[in-house]
Design a protein around this motif. Structure first.
Motif, PDB file in Angstrom:
ATOM      1  N   SER A   1       9.530   2.224  -9.976  1.00 50.01           N
ATOM      2  CA  SER A   1      10.480   3.141  -9.856  1.00 50.01           C
ATOM      3  C   SER A   1      10.198   4.679  -9.319  1.00 50.01           C
ATOM      4  O   SER A   1      10.854   5.578  -9.428  1.00 50.01           O
ATOM      5  N   VAL A   2       8.777   4.595  -8.744  1.00 44.62           N
ATOM      6  CA  VAL A   2       8.360   5.820  -8.284  1.00 44.62           C
ATOM      7  C   VAL A   2       8.969   6.132  -7.039  1.00 44.62           C
ATOM      8  O   VAL A   2       8.839   5.420  -6.148  1.00 44.62           O
ATOM      9  N   PRO A   3       9.709   7.452  -6.928  1.00 46.51           N
ATOM     10  CA  PRO A   3      10.474   7.656  -5.766  1.00 46.51           C
ATOM     11  C   PRO A   3       9.687   8.192  -4.756  1.00 46.51           C
ATOM     12  O   PRO A   3       9.432   9.263  -4.438  1.00 46.51           O
ATOM     13  N   ARG A   4       8.888   7.054  -3.972  1.00 50.60           N
ATOM     14  CA  ARG A   4       8.333   7.517  -2.832  1.00 50.60           C
ATOM     15  C   ARG A   4       8.756   6.343  -1.671  1.00 50.60           C
ATOM     16  O   ARG A   4       9.040   5.212  -2.200  1.00 50.60           O
ATOM     17  N   THR A   5       8.587   6.583  -0.507  1.00 49.61           N
ATOM     18  CA  THR A   5       8.534   5.616   0.555  1.00 49.61           C
ATOM     19  C   THR A   5       7.527   4.788   0.701  1.00 49.61           C
ATOM     20  O   THR A   5       6.419   5.314   0.159  1.00 49.61           O
ATOM     21  N   ASN A   6       7.519   3.691   1.353  1.00 49.98           N
ATOM     22  CA  ASN A   6       6.076   3.047   1.602  1.00 49.98           C
ATOM     23  C   ASN A   6       6.011   2.459   2.965  1.00 49.98           C
ATOM     24  O   ASN A   6       6.913   2.796   3.844  1.00 49.98           O
ATOM     25  N   SER A   7       4.672   2.399   3.403  1.00 50.08           N
ATOM     26  CA  SER A   7       4.570   2.081   4.724  1.00 50.08           C
ATOM     27  C   SER A   7       3.272   0.854   4.630  1.00 50.08           C
ATOM     28  O   SER A   7       3.117   0.477   3.717  1.00 50.08           O
ATOM     29  N   ALA A   8       2.972   0.598   5.856  1.00 54.69           N
ATOM     30  CA  ALA A   8       2.054  -0.658   5.855  1.00 54.69           C
ATOM     31  C   ALA A   8       0.708  -0.154   5.331  1.00 54.69           C
ATOM     32  O   ALA A   8      -0.276  -0.969   4.864  1.00 54.69           O
ATOM     33  N   ARG A   9       0.510   1.321   4.993  1.00 55.43           N
ATOM     34  CA  ARG A   9      -0.697   1.651   4.046  1.00 55.43           C
ATOM     35  C   ARG A   9      -0.639   1.558   2.703  1.00 55.43           C
ATOM     36  O   ARG A   9      -1.368   1.687   1.874  1.00 55.43           O
ATOM     37  N   SER A  10       0.761   1.373   2.206  1.00 54.97           N
ATOM     38  CA  SER A  10       0.809   1.449   0.842  1.00 54.97           C
ATOM     39  C   SER A  10       0.263   0.099   0.262  1.00 54.97           C
ATOM     40  O   SER A  10       0.262  -0.692   0.713  1.00 54.97           O
ATOM     41  N   ASP A  11       0.126   0.410  -1.075  1.00 59.39           N
ATOM     42  CA  ASP A  11      -0.370  -0.854  -2.111  1.00 59.39           C
ATOM     43  C   ASP A  11       0.845  -1.615  -2.433  1.00 59.39           C
ATOM     44  O   ASP A  11       1.593  -1.003  -2.880  1.00 59.39           O
ATOM     45  N   CYS A  12       0.679  -2.826  -1.906  1.00 63.35           N
ATOM     46  CA  CYS A  12       2.007  -3.531  -2.080  1.00 63.35           C
ATOM     47  C   CYS A  12       2.268  -4.010  -3.579  1.00 63.35           C
ATOM     48  O   CYS A  12       3.252  -4.361  -4.119  1.00 63.35           O
ATOM     49  N   PHE A  13       1.014  -3.633  -4.652  1.00 60.65           N
ATOM     50  CA  PHE A  13       1.454  -3.758  -5.997  1.00 60.65           C
ATOM     51  C   PHE A  13       1.815  -2.594  -6.712  1.00 60.65           C
ATOM     52  O   PHE A  13       1.937  -2.417  -8.035  1.00 60.65           O
ATOM     53  N   LEU A  14       2.068  -1.593  -6.056  1.00 60.14           N
ATOM     54  CA  LEU A  14       2.838  -0.291  -6.428  1.00 60.14           C
ATOM     55  C   LEU A  14       3.795   0.405  -5.582  1.00 60.14           C
ATOM     56  O   LEU A  14       3.572   1.279  -5.020  1.00 60.14           O
ATOM     57  N   LEU A  15       4.579  -0.375  -5.278  1.00 61.68           N
ATOM     58  CA  LEU A  15       5.806  -0.055  -4.184  1.00 61.68           C
ATOM     59  C   LEU A  15       6.557   1.137  -4.925  1.00 61.68           C
ATOM     60  O   LEU A  15       6.992   0.873  -6.017  1.00 61.68           O
ATOM     61  N   GLY A  16       6.963   1.930  -4.353  1.00 65.50           N
ATOM     62  CA  GLY A  16       7.852   2.958  -4.503  1.00 65.50           C
ATOM     63  C   GLY A  16       9.323   2.672  -4.296  1.00 65.50           C
ATOM     64  O   GLY A  16       9.548   1.769  -3.409  1.00 65.50           O
ATOM     65  N   ARG A  17      10.254   2.932  -5.203  1.00 68.16           N
ATOM     66  CA  ARG A  17      11.736   2.800  -4.929  1.00 68.16           C
ATOM     67  C   ARG A  17      12.411   4.044  -5.442  1.00 68.16           C
ATOM     68  O   ARG A  17      12.150   4.538  -6.502  1.00 68.16           O
ATOM     69  N   VAL A  18      13.556   4.146  -4.888  1.00 67.77           N
ATOM     70  CA  VAL A  18      14.532   5.290  -5.399  1.00 67.77           C
ATOM     71  C   VAL A  18      15.591   4.697  -5.979  1.00 67.77           C
ATOM     72  O   VAL A  18      16.576   3.886  -5.489  1.00 67.77           O
ATOM     73  N   ALA A  19      15.713   5.152  -7.350  1.00 67.45           N
ATOM     74  CA  ALA A  19      16.799   4.562  -8.112  1.00 67.45           C
ATOM     75  C   ALA A  19      18.181   5.185  -7.735  1.00 67.45           C
ATOM     76  O   ALA A  19      18.056   6.492  -7.989  1.00 67.45           O
ATOM     77  N   MET A  20      19.218   4.677  -7.469  1.00 62.95           N
ATOM     78  CA  MET A  20      20.341   5.229  -7.054  1.00 62.95           C
ATOM     79  C   MET A  20      21.160   5.450  -8.388  1.00 62.95           C
ATOM     80  O   MET A  20      21.260   4.766  -9.369  1.00 62.95           O
ATOM     81  N   THR A  21      21.723   6.720  -8.352  1.00 68.79           N
ATOM     82  CA  THR A  21      22.624   7.124  -9.800  1.00 68.79           C
ATOM     83  C   THR A  21      24.039   7.542  -9.317  1.00 68.79           C
ATOM     84  O   THR A  21      24.249   7.685  -8.036  1.00 68.79           O
ATOM     85  N   ARG A  22      24.663   7.333 -10.136  1.00 62.66           N
ATOM     86  CA  ARG A  22      26.301   7.538 -10.136  1.00 62.66           C
ATOM     87  C   ARG A  22      26.613   8.830  -9.552  1.00 62.66           C
ATOM     88  O   ARG A  22      25.813   9.965  -9.993  1.00 62.66           O
ATOM     89  N   GLY A  23      27.453   9.070  -8.585  1.00 64.44           N
ATOM     90  CA  GLY A  23      27.642  10.209  -7.913  1.00 64.44           C
ATOM     91  C   GLY A  23      26.663  11.018  -7.175  1.00 64.44           C
ATOM     92  O   GLY A  23      26.629  12.115  -6.957  1.00 64.44           O
ATOM     93  N   PHE A  24      25.825  10.056  -6.471  1.00 65.60           N
ATOM     94  CA  PHE A  24      24.741  10.475  -5.502  1.00 65.60           C
ATOM     95  C   PHE A  24      25.421  11.400  -4.633  1.00 65.60           C
ATOM     96  O   PHE A  24      26.259  10.775  -4.024  1.00 65.60           O
ATOM     97  N   LYS A  25      25.060  12.659  -4.123  1.00 65.04           N
ATOM     98  CA  LYS A  25      25.729  13.251  -3.035  1.00 65.04           C
ATOM     99  C   LYS A  25      25.448  12.615  -1.818  1.00 65.04           C
ATOM    100  O   LYS A  25      24.465  12.276  -1.404  1.00 65.04           O
ATOM    101  N   PRO A  26      26.584  12.642  -0.997  1.00 70.00           N
ATOM    102  CA  PRO A  26      26.660  11.729   0.314  1.00 70.00           C
ATOM    103  C   PRO A  26      25.506  12.310   1.216  1.00 70.00           C
ATOM    104  O   PRO A  26      24.691  11.724   1.862  1.00 70.00           O
ATOM    105  N   ASP A  27      25.076  13.600   1.149  1.00 74.43           N
ATOM    106  CA  ASP A  27      24.226  14.215   2.019  1.00 74.43           C
ATOM    107  C   ASP A  27      22.881  13.852   1.762  1.00 74.43           C
ATOM    108  O   ASP A  27      21.952  13.691   2.635  1.00 74.43           O
ATOM    109  N   THR A  28      22.772  13.679   0.379  1.00 77.46           N
ATOM    110  CA  THR A  28      21.277  13.445  -0.108  1.00 77.46           C
ATOM    111  C   THR A  28      21.066  11.983   0.147  1.00 77.46           C
ATOM    112  O   THR A  28      20.021  11.587   0.788  1.00 77.46           O
ATOM    113  N   PHE A  29      22.126  11.158   0.255  1.00 76.96           N
ATOM    114  CA  PHE A  29      22.090   9.620   0.653  1.00 76.96           C
ATOM    115  C   PHE A  29      21.611   9.663   2.014  1.00 76.96           C
ATOM    116  O   PHE A  29      20.648   8.757   2.266  1.00 76.96           O
TER     117      PHE A  29
END
Ligand SMILES: [Zn+2]
Length: 257
Positions: free
Chosen positions: A188-216
């Motif tokens: 759940s580390v909020p970072r993007t992934n690319s072809a250079r990323s370690d596939c055994f430590l993929l980042g993800r962005v956890a969505m929370t309630r009421g996320f601002k539309p412009d942030t999304f």
């Protein structure tokens, strides 16, 4: 040439009017989006001319795509998320905690099978949803290996992706996941992934309630704001300092005010 960075979104249970949630603590509820809010996210992805895809698809880094993932295996995966995703022609990966299957509020065996038959990808979110770094080696091995095996026996397909309960992981998790035959581990580390990323430590962005539309919308363009990344880093530091159980108590106390 710059390599395209892909954002991996993380969703949990979705809320429907009159339906009781699987858990009521504040630390859980903040990750529960109302069904229309989830739908609005998916439409924003479509409007940005991006495709929602599974983890298997995303790690090929085809560009113009966003990985859509769900943790826990709540029944709203099938009741709410799947119809919306299907309508838009999106793929997704649903990480299921095997011991939850058939429990109140979670996917039943038949719903899990239908989700898989409908073309959605099923990953493992462990056997019992314990925080993995807290476990001794034997238990940890079982969480990673046995969940894979049992999910595969249930859906009749190979399970190739693993996500860590509560985003907690250590080096043993990565090693055992490789040994068990998974192709990726999602954190759940909020970072993007690319072809250079370690596939055994993929980042993800956890969505929370009421996320601002412009942030999304910024997320849809592959940008993660520094403030967001800093908050996540501070949370991670606090977890390490306090330990998992104490961190959860303090978080629920603060959010519950
Ligand atoms: Zn979880």
């Amino acid at each position: 040439m710059t390599r395209p960075a892909t954002i991996f979104l993380l969703y949990h249970e979705l809320a429907l009017p009159g339906r009781e949630l699987c858990q009521a603590v504040a630390g859980y509820v903040r990750y529960v989006l109302d069904a229309p809010e989830f739908e609005a996210h998916m439409l924003a992805i479509r409007q940005a001319s991006l495709a929602g895809v599974s983890v298997s698809h995303a790690v090929e880094f085809p560009g113009r795509s966003i990985a859509i993932t769900f943790d826990d295996g709540c029944e709203t995966d099938w009741l709410v998320a799947a119809p919306t995703l299907k309508r838009l022609g999106f793929g997704a990966t649903f990480y299921v905690t095997f011991a939850h299957v058939g429990q109140k509020g979670y996917l039943s065996v038949s719903q899990l099978r239908e989700l898989s038959s409908a073309g959605f990808e099923i990953g493992s979110h462990s056997l019992t949803h314990s925080y993995l770094p807290d476990l001794e080696d034997g238990r940890l091995r079982s969480e990673i290996f046995d969940s894979k095996l049992r999910l595969e026996q249930t859906i009749g397909k190979t399970v190739e992706h693993f996500s860590c309960p509560g985003g907690r992981y250590d080096i043993r998790v990565v090693q055992l996941a490789r040994e068990a035959g998974y192709r990726t581990v999602a954190t759940s580390v909020p970072r993007t992934n690319s072809a250079r990323s370690d596939c055994f430590l993929l980042g993800r962005v956890a969505m929370t309630r009421g996320f601002k539309p412009d942030t999304f919308e910024r997320f849809c363009r592959g940008e993660i704001g520094w403030r967001f990344a800093l908050n996540a880093r501070l949370r991670d530091r606090a977890k390490r300092l306090l330990g998992n159980a104490a961190y959860d108590r303090v978080r629920d106390m603060i959010l519950g005010q």
